[in-house]
Design an enzyme around this catalytic site. Structure first.
Site, PDB file in Angstrom:
ATOM      1  CG  ASN A   1      38.156  85.126 105.501  1.00  7.59           C
ATOM      2  OD1 ASN A   1      38.417  83.923 105.164  1.00  7.59           O
ATOM      3  ND2 ASN A   1      37.316  84.960 106.570  1.00  7.59           N
TER       4      ASN A   1
ATOM      5  CB  CYS B   1      38.057  78.959 107.583  1.00  7.46           C
ATOM      6  SG  CYS B   1      36.940  80.271 107.248  1.00  7.46           S
TER       7      CYS B   1
ATOM      8  CG  HIS C   1      41.674  81.585 108.082  1.00 11.48           C
ATOM      9  ND1 HIS C   1      41.449  81.410 106.845  1.00 11.48           N
ATOM     10  CD2 HIS C   1      40.720  82.152 108.782  1.00 11.48           C
ATOM     11  CE1 HIS C   1      40.138  81.862 106.540  1.00 11.48           C
ATOM     12  NE2 HIS C   1      39.765  82.035 107.691  1.00 11.48           N
TER      13      HIS C   1
END
Length: 346
Positions: free
Chosen positions: A298, A114, A268
């Protein structure tokens, strides 16, 4: 250096919350209720045969077309990807080959999951800053195919290795930006800031356990689901908010910019509650926060460039605005960037 063009791609299969109920064999409507606070309506999975490099190529091609860029002039290629086409081969090599970019392309792939895109973005800025001339472009990609690393619970699973939570959260996608040296408008801000951190004592609390030298991929590991993504959800939640807020403050200091001068904030896209928590911690109104988790889920290293693309395409983000981006992921790795959008055409 500045971002002059952006592209994106998703896996070819739209997967709704209703689809997740069927995939997981659960009561209809359960996923939708579970996702109410997380904020996800649907996500995209790759179709059979689609790979990380395929998505990366598609995203970069769109950026090339939008920016009317000659691919032979792309001298730098930096990619964030923790789900490569095959182990032991950098994703840069596959993207470079498929697009027939110059053999002397300088590039690298990082697997910071990420947090990877912002690391790759900093590498792109550094690459152009070190050039004596302005003849080269630089491409930066965040891309992940995570749908192949998630699965259902099985009889071997324990609490920290529950699969259903990961299955409903994650999606497949790619975002790409192209950087170039530009002449900014008179009076436009050109200050860039980055900040990164790492807390390795939590390295075992988010990631894939088997497949490395510590736990080789064996039949037993496959039976136990150790080849699939796992996390300690509460631990990740608690650290993500604190670390992303802290990284943003440090990046603002690096850019010598007060948070009041930030036009848009792109965190994020892990969880709507985390996004709101970071914004609250920083004192940023949610009206200034870009949120795309509803449509894409995600997508790890590609969430930030996908969100940036979406906002630019919709005319929300435009030339000369100041953008703050922050992220948190496996490792625990975290970081932030402050970027002035002085290279956009409008």
């Amino acid at each position: 250096p500045a971002i002059i063009s952006i592209g994106m791609a998703t896996g070819g299969r739209l997967v709704t919350n209703e689809d997740m109920d069927r995939i997981l064999g659960r009561k209809p409507g359960l996923t939708e209720r579970l996702m109410k606070n997380v904020g996800i309506k649907h996500r995209y999975y790759v179709e059979d045969g689609q790979t990380s490099s395929d998505l990366g190529v598609t995203a970069l091609l769109e950026a090339i077309i939008i920016g009317d860029i000659d691919p032979s002039k792309i001298g730098g290629l930096f990619i964030a990807n923790s789900s490569p086409d095959r182990l032991g081969v950098t994703t840069v090599a596959d993207v470079q080959n498929k697009l027939k970019l110059p053999i002397w392309t300088e590039g690298s792939t990082n697997s910071d999951a990420c947090a990877g895109f912002l690391h790759a973005l900093k590498s792109g800025y550094s690459y152009l800053n070190e050039l004596s001339g302005d003849e080269d472009f630089c491409a930066v990609i965040g891309v992940e195919v995570l749908s192949l690393s998630i699965g259902r619970d099985n009889e071997y699973s324990h609490l920290k290795r529950r699969k259903e939570a990961m299955t409903v959260l994650l999606g497949d996608g790619a975002g790409a930006v192209i950087l170039d040296k530009v002449i900014p408008d008179e009076g436009a801000n050109t200050k860039v800031g980055f900040a990164f951190g790492l807390d390795g004592k939590y390295a075992g609390d988010l990631g894939i356990e088997a497949g490395g030298s510590k736990f080789p991929l064996t039949v037993e590991a496959l039976q136990q689901g150790r080849n699939l993504l796992a996390m300690d959800g509460q631990l990740v939640f608690d650290h993500a908010i604190t670390r992303m807020a802290e990284a943003t403050r440090r990046a603002l200091i690096d850019a010598d910019m007060p948070i009041e001068e930030i036009d848009w904030f792109i965190p994020h896209q892990a969880n709507r509650q985390i996004i709101e928590g970071v914004a609250e911690e920083l004192g940023v109104s949610m009206e200034k926060v870009i949120v795309t988790i509803k449509d894409f889920g995600n997508t790890s290293s590609s969430t930030i460039p996908i969100a940036l693309y979406d906002a630019v395409k919709k005319g929300i983000i435009y030339r000369n605005q100041n953008i703050a981006m922050t992220t948190f992921g496996a490792g625990f790795s975290f970081g932030a960037a402050v970027i002035p959008m002085v290279g956009l055409s409008r």
